[in-house]
Design a protein around this motif. Structure first.
Motif, short mmCIF file in Angstrom:
data_model
loop_
_atom_site.label_atom_id
_atom_site.label_comp_id
_atom_site.label_asym_id
_atom_site.label_seq_id
_atom_site.Cartn_x
_atom_site.Cartn_y
_atom_site.Cartn_z
N THR A 77 0.82 -1.22 0.00
CA THR A 77 0.00 0.00 0.00
C THR A 77 0.85 1.26 0.00
O THR A 77 0.33 2.34 0.24
CB THR A 77 -0.91 0.05 1.24
OG1 THR A 77 -0.08 0.07 2.41
CG2 THR A 77 -1.85 -1.14 1.30
N ARG A 109 -6.66 -10.56 -1.27
CA ARG A 109 -7.45 -9.59 -2.04
C ARG A 109 -7.26 -8.22 -1.43
O ARG A 109 -7.17 -8.07 -0.22
CB ARG A 109 -8.93 -9.97 -2.02
CG ARG A 109 -9.80 -9.00 -2.81
CD ARG A 109 -11.23 -9.49 -2.95
NE ARG A 109 -12.09 -8.44 -3.46
CZ ARG A 109 -12.20 -8.10 -4.74
NH1 ARG A 109 -11.48 -8.74 -5.66
NH2 ARG A 109 -13.00 -7.13 -5.13
N ARG A 110 -7.25 -7.23 -2.31
CA ARG A 110 -7.22 -5.85 -1.85
C ARG A 110 -8.41 -5.11 -2.43
O ARG A 110 -8.66 -5.18 -3.63
CB ARG A 110 -5.92 -5.17 -2.31
CG ARG A 110 -5.87 -3.74 -1.83
CD ARG A 110 -4.62 -3.01 -2.24
NE ARG A 110 -4.79 -1.60 -1.91
CZ ARG A 110 -3.91 -0.66 -2.15
NH1 ARG A 110 -2.76 -0.97 -2.73
NH2 ARG A 110 -4.15 0.58 -1.83
N THR A 111 -9.15 -4.40 -1.59
CA THR A 111 -10.20 -3.50 -2.06
C THR A 111 -9.75 -2.09 -1.74
O THR A 111 -8.62 -1.88 -1.28
CB THR A 111 -11.55 -3.79 -1.36
OG1 THR A 111 -11.44 -3.44 0.02
CG2 THR A 111 -11.91 -5.27 -1.48
N ARG A 112 -10.63 -1.08 -1.95
CA ARG A 112 -10.22 0.30 -1.69
C ARG A 112 -9.85 0.49 -0.22
O ARG A 112 -8.89 1.16 0.11
CB ARG A 112 -11.35 1.25 -2.08
CG ARG A 112 -10.92 2.70 -2.19
CD ARG A 112 -12.00 3.51 -2.85
NE ARG A 112 -13.28 3.24 -2.19
CZ ARG A 112 -14.46 3.16 -2.81
NH1 ARG A 112 -14.53 3.33 -4.10
NH2 ARG A 112 -15.55 2.90 -2.14
N LEU A 114 -9.86 -2.25 2.29
CA LEU A 114 -9.45 -3.45 3.03
C LEU A 114 -8.35 -4.21 2.31
O LEU A 114 -8.29 -4.21 1.08
CB LEU A 114 -10.65 -4.40 3.21
CG LEU A 114 -11.85 -3.86 3.99
CD1 LEU A 114 -12.99 -4.87 3.96
CD2 LEU A 114 -11.46 -3.53 5.42
N VAL A 115 -7.51 -4.87 3.12
CA VAL A 115 -6.50 -5.79 2.57
C VAL A 115 -6.66 -7.11 3.30
O VAL A 115 -6.63 -7.15 4.54
CB VAL A 115 -5.07 -5.25 2.75
CG1 VAL A 115 -4.07 -6.19 2.09
CG2 VAL A 115 -4.92 -3.84 2.18
N LYS A 136 -7.42 -2.67 7.62
CA LYS A 136 -8.19 -1.50 7.20
C LYS A 136 -7.23 -0.37 6.86
O LYS A 136 -6.37 -0.04 7.68
CB LYS A 136 -9.13 -1.09 8.33
CG LYS A 136 -9.90 0.20 8.11
CD LYS A 136 -11.05 0.00 7.14
CE LYS A 136 -11.97 1.21 7.05
NZ LYS A 136 -11.33 2.42 6.61
N GLN A 140 -10.07 5.44 4.31
CA GLN A 140 -10.69 4.95 3.07
C GLN A 140 -12.03 4.29 3.41
O GLN A 140 -12.15 3.63 4.44
CB GLN A 140 -9.79 3.91 2.40
CG GLN A 140 -8.43 4.43 2.01
CD GLN A 140 -8.49 5.43 0.87
OE1 GLN A 140 -9.28 5.30 -0.05
NE2 GLN A 140 -7.66 6.47 0.96
#
Lengths: 141, 141
Positions: A77, A109-112, A114-115, A136, A140
Motif C-alpha cells: 500500500t 485480495r485488496r479493495t479500496r 481493506l486488505v 483496514k 478509506q
C-alpha cells in the motif's frame, strides 16, 4: 535478567527488518529477504519467546504474524496507515528455542479500504502455524 | 518483585512468573465475577507495549488474551497444561499508554480434552478486543 537476542541474521542473505513499533523492537529482531511485496521474513526463537513448558508462546506466534503481515501490507500500500481489524490463527505444531520461524506473506485480495492477507509459518519446510488477517486502510471507505 | 503499576485494583495478584509472559508482563489475576463463571486478568500498558502510532500493539493484546484464555482453561478444568489450537481476534478499538486493561474470559463448552472459550478485553468502559478460541487441555481430571 532476560536473555539477550542474537543480532546476527539467522539465514544467509537476510537483512534486519526496520522496526518502528516499540513492542516489535522489544521482542525482535526480525529479518527479511526478497523484493517488496514478495518478501520472506525470518526470526530466530530464543528463551524470551518461550512459555513455561519451553515451547513458543502463542502470543509470540501472533505477534510475529501481525508484524510480518503488517510489513507486507505496508509494502503493498506504499506505507499507507493501516490497522488490523481481525486475525484468525491455527496452531498446528509447537516451535522451540533455536528454531527459525519463517513466512512469506500472501495477498489474498485488496479493495479500496481493506486488505486480506494470509500466511503459512514454517520451521524448515514444515508449516506449523497459519494465519488470515484483515487490514483496514485508515481514511478509506 | 517489580513495583505495582498505578491504577491496578487492590486485589490484583501477579501471575506472570516465567518466559514470554514474564518478559512482556507483568500480568495480574483479578477476582472472578458472575459467581465464578467469568475469570478476570489485568495488565497496565507501558511504553514497551506500544506501536509507533501511540496505541497498544495488536501483538501485545493477542499475547495477553492468549495468556488469559490459556490460564482460564486450566483453572476451569484442573488441567496441568494445554495449548492453543485456534484463536480468532477482532480488534474493536485502540488502547492507550497507562490504560488498565482487563480480560474477562468465559467457558463456552468443555469436552474431555478440548475447551471452547470466549474473551472480552477492555479498558474501563472501552471495548478493545473480542476473541473466541479453542484449547487442547492436558492432565485434566
Amino acid at each position: 535478567m532476560s536473555p539477550q537476542p542474537n543480532p546476527a541474521p539467522p539465514l544467509p542473505g537476510f537483512v534486519p527488518t526496520h522496526l518502528v513499533d516499540p513492542f516489535e523492537i522489544y521482542v525482535g529482531p526480525v529479518f527479511e529477504h526478497g523484493a517488496p511485496g514478495a518478501k520472506t521474513y525470518a526470526m530466530r526463537l530464543d528463551a524470551r519467546h518461550m512459555n513455561r513448558r519451553g515451547i513458543l508462546h502463542g502470543g509470540m506466534f501472533m505477534t510475529f504474524a501481525d508484524l510480518t503481515l503488517g510489513q507486507a501490507v505496508w509494502d503493498l500500500t506504499n506505507k499507507a496507515p493501516v490497522v488490523t481489524l481481525n486475525m484468525q490463527t491455527h496452531f498446528l505444531k509447537p516451535a522451540v528455542e533455536g528454531n527459525i520461524l519463517q513466512v512469506t506473506p500472501e495477498l489474498v485480495r485488496r479493495t479500496r479500504a481493506l486488505v486480506f492477507m494470509r500466511g503459512d509459518f514454517k520451521v524448515e519446510d514444515e508449516t506449523i502455524f497459519t494465519v488470515q488477517s484483515v487490514w483496514k486502510l485508515l481514511g478509506q471507505s | 518483585m517489580a513495583d505495582r503499576p498505578p491504577g491496578l485494583p487492590e486485589e490484583a495478584q501477579e501471575v506472570s512468573s516465567v518466559g514470554f509472559n514474564h518478559y512482556v508482563g507483568p500480568y495480574y489475576r483479578l477476582p472472578d465475577a458472575d459467581g465464578g463463571e467469568t475469570r478476570r486478568f489485568a495488565f497496565v500498558v507501558a511504553d514497551k507495549h506500544m506501536n509507533a502510532g501511540g496505541t497498544i500493539h495488536g501483538g501485545m493484546l493477542m499475547s495477553f488474551v492468549d495468556m488469559a484464555m490459556g490460564q482460564s482453561s486450566r483453572l476451569a478444568t484442573g488441567a496441568t497444561g494445554g495449548s492453543t489450537v485456534s484463536l480468532n481476534c477482532d480488534f474493536v478499538g485502540p488502547g492507550r499508554l497507562g490504560d488498565v486493561i482487563e480480560a474477562r474470559v468465559k467457558i463456552s463448552r468443555r469436552a474431555r480434552t478440548m475447551i471452547f472459550l470466549s474473551a472480552e478485553i477492555s479498558a474501563g468502559d472501552r471495548l478493545l478486543l473480542v476473541a473466541t478460541g479453542l484449547w487442547k487441555i492436558i492432565g485434566a481430571p
